[in-house]
Enzyme design. Sequence first.
Site, PDB file in Angstrom:
ATOM      1  N   LYS A  96       0.753  -4.343  14.724  1.00  0.00           N
ATOM      2  CA  LYS A  96       0.441  -4.831  15.901  1.00  0.00           C
ATOM      3  C   LYS A  96       0.970  -6.080  16.426  1.00  0.00           C
ATOM      4  O   LYS A  96       1.426  -6.964  15.563  1.00  0.00           O
ATOM      5  CB  LYS A  96      -0.782  -4.634  16.233  1.00  0.00           C
ATOM      6  CG  LYS A  96      -1.384  -2.933  16.059  1.00  0.00           C
ATOM      7  CD  LYS A  96      -0.899  -1.998  16.916  1.00  0.00           C
ATOM      8  CE  LYS A  96      -0.745  -0.668  16.365  1.00  0.00           C
ATOM      9  NZ  LYS A  96      -1.828   0.092  16.309  1.00  0.00           N
TER      10      LYS A  96
HETATM   11  C1  LIG Z   1      -2.692   1.500  15.962  1.00  0.00           C
HETATM   12  C2  LIG Z   1      -3.415   2.410  16.817  1.00  0.00           C
HETATM   13  C3  LIG Z   1      -4.803   2.463  16.838  1.00  0.00           C
HETATM   14  C4  LIG Z   1      -5.258   2.313  15.364  1.00  0.00           C
HETATM   15  O1  LIG Z   1      -5.561   0.882  15.165  1.00  0.00           O
HETATM   16  P1  LIG Z   1      -5.955   0.878  13.570  1.00  0.00           P
HETATM   17  O2  LIG Z   1      -6.231  -0.396  13.498  1.00  0.00           O
HETATM   18  O3  LIG Z   1      -4.826   1.280  12.838  1.00  0.00           O
HETATM   19  O4  LIG Z   1      -7.239   1.662  13.324  1.00  0.00           O
HETATM   20  C5  LIG Z   1      -5.300   3.289  17.758  1.00  0.00           C
HETATM   21  N1  LIG Z   1      -4.543   3.608  18.924  1.00  0.00           N
HETATM   22  C6  LIG Z   1      -3.272   3.442  19.031  1.00  0.00           C
HETATM   23  C7  LIG Z   1      -2.377   3.939  20.210  1.00  0.00           C
HETATM   24  C8  LIG Z   1      -2.457   2.644  17.916  1.00  0.00           C
HETATM   25  O5  LIG Z   1      -1.272   2.736  17.899  1.00  0.00           O
END
Ligand SMILES: *Cc1c(COP(=O)(O)O)cnc(C)c1O
Length: 390
Positions: free
Chosen positions: A187
């Site tokens: 992210k």
């Molecule tokens: C990465 C992601 C999540 C979840 O995040 P985590 O930290 O991996 O649990 C939720 N929604 C979307 C659209 C994502 O890309």
Amino acid sequence: MRKKFLPFHLPSIGDEEIREVVDVLKSGWLTTGPRTMQFEQDFKQYIGSRYAIAVNSGTAALHLALEAIDLKAHDEVIVPTMTFAATAEVVRYFGAKPVLVDCSHDSFNMNTEEVGKYLKKNKGKVKAIIPVHIAGLPCDMDRIMDLASDYDLKVIEDAAHALPSKYKGKMVGTIGDITAFSFYATKNITTGEGGMVTTDDEEYAERMRMMSLHGISKDAWKRYTSEGSWYYEIKYPGYKYNLTDIASAIGIHQLRKCDHFHKRREEIARAYTEAFSEHETIIPPFVEPGNQHAWHLYIIQLDLDKLTIDRARFIEEMKAKNIGTSVHFIPLHLHPYYKETYGYSPGDFPEASHVYQRIVSLPIYPGMTDEDVNDVTDAVKDIVNKYGKI
Ligand SMILES: *Cc1c(COP(=O)(O)O)cnc(C)c1O
């Protein structure tokens, strides 16, 4: 051709993060503590929300948000089909029903007209909407908030991609009732694994904080400090979603670099869009004037009618040129669980089914050099020139 493989993503971790983690390791306090409190303070200040609660994943953030609005098993929640597993699975944690909706024809975000149509026909069943700002492009939040007020719904934003996104000048994280962020390794800022919920509502904030740590009464973590006492009370059976100080040590420094990272992402996006502008086989992403795209992802659409290869082959050709790519996302309605449980078929969501065949995510991260960016645009142009129908 590039000599070295360009990964689809690499995190940008500097000496500041490393030093702070070492400090935490030496401090004697590894779990939730002073660093996490600081990370929360910094984050809410950055976003401009009244509250921010750090948790150990974006999925946990979404789960706590739905718990705070008191989602029940008989409720429905509107979720876009074009998203990651997490957005809908959290609805299933409650035994509630995720009602999928198609994406709009010009973005990958949820089609608010479809949301409106569903709400009109199914009054009283839906408890919440979870808009996902796909790639970091803000959803039509005015329309979503209007629908929420018309039908008395809560809005939980999935902002896993949307740091820092702005909708009509407002930071994503200050618009809906509760917003969930992710600091997963890929992210825009990362803590390895981690997440944050933001809200302006004191009750939601208190509930989420308590439920993130076993449903134990306030400031449970202080139990082991000189200020704390051994006494605690379990108010509800909560979860184990707290973020460690090791992770927060990384997060504090990642957040400080967030604007700087974003500037580089914007530059790369601009370079891509400019390079692809004269290629009608490539439909680049866009952002409406007045909004800010977080550029977590740069998703192109291939115009398959004008190409002799399909998307899978395009990805192979990119790999042969030593460039990593990805696909965001395989729509939920095409996955076995959602197909089998709710009887969805590809035709139920024609836009998402259509774009799914055509989307490719190109590498976009602050660690990329100008040369890397050129290599990507050259590779894409080479491939579409080679396989373009004349
Ligand atoms: C990465 C992601 C999540 C979840 O995040 P985590 O930290 O991996 O649990 C939720 N929604 C979307 C659209 C994502 O890309």
